[in-house]
Design a protein around this motif. Sequence first.
Motif, PDB file in Angstrom:
ATOM      1  N   ALA A  10      35.574  39.335  47.428  1.00 43.25           N
ATOM      2  CA  ALA A  10      34.378  40.105  47.054  1.00 43.25           C
ATOM      3  C   ALA A  10      34.785  41.482  46.524  1.00 43.25           C
ATOM      4  CB  ALA A  10      33.434  40.238  48.255  1.00 43.25           C
ATOM      5  N   GLU A  11      35.763  42.109  47.145  1.00 42.01           N
ATOM      6  CA  GLU A  11      36.242  43.418  46.677  1.00 42.01           C
ATOM      7  C   GLU A  11      36.866  43.312  45.288  1.00 42.01           C
ATOM      8  OE1 GLU A  11      35.901  46.566  48.058  1.00 42.01           O
ATOM      9  OE2 GLU A  11      34.495  45.463  49.308  1.00 42.01           O
ATOM     10  N   ARG A  12      37.641  42.240  45.043  1.00 42.00           N
ATOM     11  CA  ARG A  12      38.228  42.044  43.708  1.00 42.00           C
ATOM     12  C   ARG A  12      37.133  41.860  42.657  1.00 42.00           C
ATOM     13  NH1 ARG A  12      41.738  39.145  46.742  1.00 42.00           N
ATOM     14  NH2 ARG A  12      40.836  37.138  46.182  1.00 42.00           N
ATOM     15  N   ILE A  13      36.093  41.146  43.009  1.00 43.95           N
ATOM     16  CA  ILE A  13      34.972  40.960  42.086  1.00 43.95           C
ATOM     17  C   ILE A  13      34.307  42.299  41.800  1.00 43.95           C
ATOM     18  CG2 ILE A  13      32.651  39.962  41.871  1.00 43.95           C
ATOM     19  CD1 ILE A  13      33.825  37.473  43.403  1.00 43.95           C
ATOM     20  N   LEU A  14      34.078  43.089  42.848  1.00 42.06           N
ATOM     21  CA  LEU A  14      33.456  44.401  42.646  1.00 42.06           C
ATOM     22  C   LEU A  14      34.348  45.324  41.822  1.00 42.06           C
ATOM     23  CD1 LEU A  14      31.777  45.052  46.115  1.00 42.06           C
ATOM     24  CD2 LEU A  14      30.701  44.308  43.973  1.00 42.06           C
ATOM     25  N   ASP A  15      35.648  45.253  42.040  1.00 45.79           N
ATOM     26  CA  ASP A  15      36.571  46.065  41.241  1.00 45.79           C
ATOM     27  C   ASP A  15      36.510  45.664  39.765  1.00 45.79           C
ATOM     28  OD1 ASP A  15      37.380  47.432  43.520  1.00 45.79           O
ATOM     29  OD2 ASP A  15      39.215  46.237  43.789  1.00 45.79           O
ATOM     30  N   ALA A  16      36.469  44.362  39.505  1.00 50.28           N
ATOM     31  CA  ALA A  16      36.370  43.879  38.122  1.00 50.28           C
ATOM     32  C   ALA A  16      35.048  44.324  37.503  1.00 50.28           C
ATOM     33  CB  ALA A  16      36.495  42.355  38.081  1.00 50.28           C
ATOM     34  N   ALA A  17      33.969  44.208  38.267  1.00 47.64           N
ATOM     35  CA  ALA A  17      32.657  44.635  37.776  1.00 47.64           C
ATOM     36  C   ALA A  17      32.657  46.130  37.473  1.00 47.64           C
ATOM     37  CB  ALA A  17      31.573  44.294  38.798  1.00 47.64           C
ATOM     38  N   ALA A  18      33.289  46.923  38.320  1.00 49.91           N
ATOM     39  CA  ALA A  18      33.332  48.372  38.124  1.00 49.91           C
ATOM     40  C   ALA A  18      33.957  48.727  36.779  1.00 49.91           C
ATOM     41  CB  ALA A  18      34.107  49.044  39.256  1.00 49.91           C
ATOM     42  N   GLY A  19      35.061  48.073  36.451  1.00 45.80           N
ATOM     43  CA  GLY A  19      35.709  48.322  35.171  1.00 45.80           C
ATOM     44  C   GLY A  19      34.804  47.969  34.001  1.00 45.80           C
ATOM     45  N   LEU A  20      34.088  46.876  34.123  1.00 46.05           N
ATOM     46  CA  LEU A  20      33.163  46.473  33.055  1.00 46.05           C
ATOM     47  C   LEU A  20      31.981  47.429  32.951  1.00 46.05           C
ATOM     48  CD1 LEU A  20      33.199  42.616  33.615  1.00 46.05           C
ATOM     49  CD2 LEU A  20      34.218  43.873  31.694  1.00 46.05           C
ATOM     50  N   PHE A  21      31.465  47.875  34.088  1.00 45.67           N
ATOM     51  CA  PHE A  21      30.351  48.825  34.064  1.00 45.67           C
ATOM     52  C   PHE A  21      30.757  50.079  33.302  1.00 45.67           C
ATOM     53  CE2 PHE A  21      28.897  47.132  38.473  1.00 45.67           C
ATOM     54  CZ  PHE A  21      28.249  46.060  37.891  1.00 45.67           C
ATOM     55  N   ALA A  22      31.978  50.549  33.541  1.00 50.76           N
ATOM     56  CA  ALA A  22      32.458  51.761  32.865  1.00 50.76           C
ATOM     57  C   ALA A  22      32.722  51.509  31.386  1.00 50.76           C
ATOM     58  CB  ALA A  22      33.721  52.281  33.544  1.00 50.76           C
ATOM     59  N   GLU A  23      33.266  50.351  31.075  1.00 48.98           N
ATOM     60  CA  GLU A  23      33.631  50.035  29.696  1.00 48.98           C
ATOM     61  C   GLU A  23      32.417  49.673  28.835  1.00 48.98           C
ATOM     62  OE1 GLU A  23      35.760  46.254  27.570  1.00 48.98           O
ATOM     63  OE2 GLU A  23      36.729  47.030  29.380  1.00 48.98           O
ATOM     64  N   ARG A  24      31.563  48.796  29.335  1.00 40.33           N
ATOM     65  CA  ARG A  24      30.463  48.253  28.534  1.00 40.33           C
ATOM     66  C   ARG A  24      29.099  48.833  28.852  1.00 40.33           C
ATOM     67  NH1 ARG A  24      31.847  41.817  28.736  1.00 40.33           N
ATOM     68  NH2 ARG A  24      33.949  42.025  27.894  1.00 40.33           N
ATOM     69  N   GLY A  25      28.985  49.380  30.060  1.00 37.79           N
ATOM     70  CA  GLY A  25      27.690  49.836  30.544  1.00 37.79           C
ATOM     71  C   GLY A  25      27.184  48.881  31.607  1.00 37.79           C
ATOM     72  N   VAL A  26      26.415  49.395  32.519  1.00 41.76           N
ATOM     73  CA  VAL A  26      25.916  48.598  33.636  1.00 41.76           C
ATOM     74  C   VAL A  26      24.960  47.520  33.139  1.00 41.76           C
ATOM     75  CG1 VAL A  26      24.665  48.676  35.832  1.00 41.76           C
ATOM     76  CG2 VAL A  26      26.206  50.551  35.210  1.00 41.76           C
ATOM     77  N   ALA A  27      23.998  47.914  32.315  1.00 38.54           N
ATOM     78  CA  ALA A  27      22.982  46.973  31.852  1.00 38.54           C
ATOM     79  C   ALA A  27      23.568  45.871  30.977  1.00 38.54           C
ATOM     80  CB  ALA A  27      21.881  47.718  31.097  1.00 38.54           C
ATOM     81  N   ALA A  28      24.641  46.168  30.254  1.00 33.00           N
ATOM     82  CA  ALA A  28      25.220  45.195  29.322  1.00 33.00           C
ATOM     83  C   ALA A  28      26.186  44.216  29.990  1.00 33.00           C
ATOM     84  CB  ALA A  28      25.939  45.929  28.195  1.00 33.00           C
ATOM     85  N   THR A  29      26.572  44.462  31.218  1.00 32.98           N
ATOM     86  CA  THR A  29      27.542  43.616  31.906  1.00 32.98           C
ATOM     87  C   THR A  29      26.841  42.402  32.519  1.00 32.98           C
ATOM     88  OG1 THR A  29      28.974  45.495  32.353  1.00 32.98           O
ATOM     89  CG2 THR A  29      29.283  43.539  33.725  1.00 32.98           C
ATOM     90  N   GLN A  30      27.291  41.227  32.112  1.00 35.96           N
ATOM     91  CA  GLN A  30      26.696  39.966  32.564  1.00 35.96           C
ATOM     92  C   GLN A  30      27.602  39.295  33.605  1.00 35.96           C
ATOM     93  OE1 GLN A  30      23.596  39.070  31.415  1.00 35.96           O
ATOM     94  NE2 GLN A  30      23.696  41.070  30.393  1.00 35.96           N
ATOM     95  N   MET A  31      27.037  38.335  34.317  1.00 27.67           N
ATOM     96  CA  MET A  31      27.792  37.614  35.344  1.00 27.67           C
ATOM     97  C   MET A  31      29.004  36.898  34.739  1.00 27.67           C
ATOM     98  SD  MET A  31      26.555  38.207  38.341  1.00 27.67           S
ATOM     99  CE  MET A  31      26.610  36.916  39.600  1.00 27.67           C
ATOM    100  N   ALA A  32      28.862  36.306  33.567  1.00 29.72           N
ATOM    101  CA  ALA A  32      29.992  35.616  32.939  1.00 29.72           C
ATOM    102  C   ALA A  32      31.127  36.599  32.647  1.00 29.72           C
ATOM    103  CB  ALA A  32      29.543  34.929  31.650  1.00 29.72           C
ATOM    104  N   ASP A  33      30.778  37.816  32.241  1.00 35.20           N
ATOM    105  CA  ASP A  33      31.784  38.857  31.992  1.00 35.20           C
ATOM    106  C   ASP A  33      32.526  39.202  33.275  1.00 35.20           C
ATOM    107  OD1 ASP A  33      30.723  39.090  29.350  1.00 35.20           O
ATOM    108  OD2 ASP A  33      29.293  40.606  30.024  1.00 35.20           O
ATOM    109  N   ILE A  34      31.769  39.340  34.354  1.00 34.43           N
ATOM    110  CA  ILE A  34      32.363  39.702  35.647  1.00 34.43           C
ATOM    111  C   ILE A  34      33.293  38.595  36.125  1.00 34.43           C
ATOM    112  CG2 ILE A  34      31.882  40.208  38.074  1.00 34.43           C
ATOM    113  CD1 ILE A  34      29.190  41.479  37.070  1.00 34.43           C
TER     114      ILE A  34
END
Length: 185
Positions: A10-34
């Motif tokens: 779960a922490e690895r998933i959140l870490d991956a999501a964090a990078g995407l949120f910063a790179e693409r934006g929170v609203a633009a980040t989809q589950m498939a991206d994560i």
Amino acid sequence: MAEPRSLGAAERILDAAAGLFAERGVAATQMADIAKAAGCSRATLYRYFDSRQAVQSAFVHREARRIGAAVAAEIGALEDPGARVVAGVAASLRAVRADPLLIAWFRPGDAGIALGIAQTSEVIEAIAVSLFGARARPRDGDPALLARWLTRIIVSLLTVPGRDENEEREMLRRFVAPLFVNAHI
């Protein structure tokens, strides 16, 4: 209680999501991206988080706990309730602004998501109450309501900052600290 291996995933998933949120934006980040960024299948991702909102909320809660602990350590010795709230809000602002993974949440297209999570989060409310309400009760006696209001002030200053930290501190000192003048410690 979740097993350590599950917590690590779960922490690895959140870490991956964090990078995407910063790179693409929170609203633009989809589950498939994560899932792709975390190196897992979508099925695995959904085992840990049932929706994109669940990922967002878990990330915000994790980071709120981390920042809350740092702020508590920084303001722990302050006895004056007004000084405590000014220092606590200022420390919260500094911590978020210093972290590219967190400040990304306050871009124009994403700030509403952050505020929505913050205003409905029992975790964030509990942290704010512990920082600002446990030792200093506001005059109206409702620390939970005050915590939600302070969260709005923090989100507002992150979204529309003052000219500099000194100006923000002065606004907090003049307009927020007086709420604590007659506080009970």
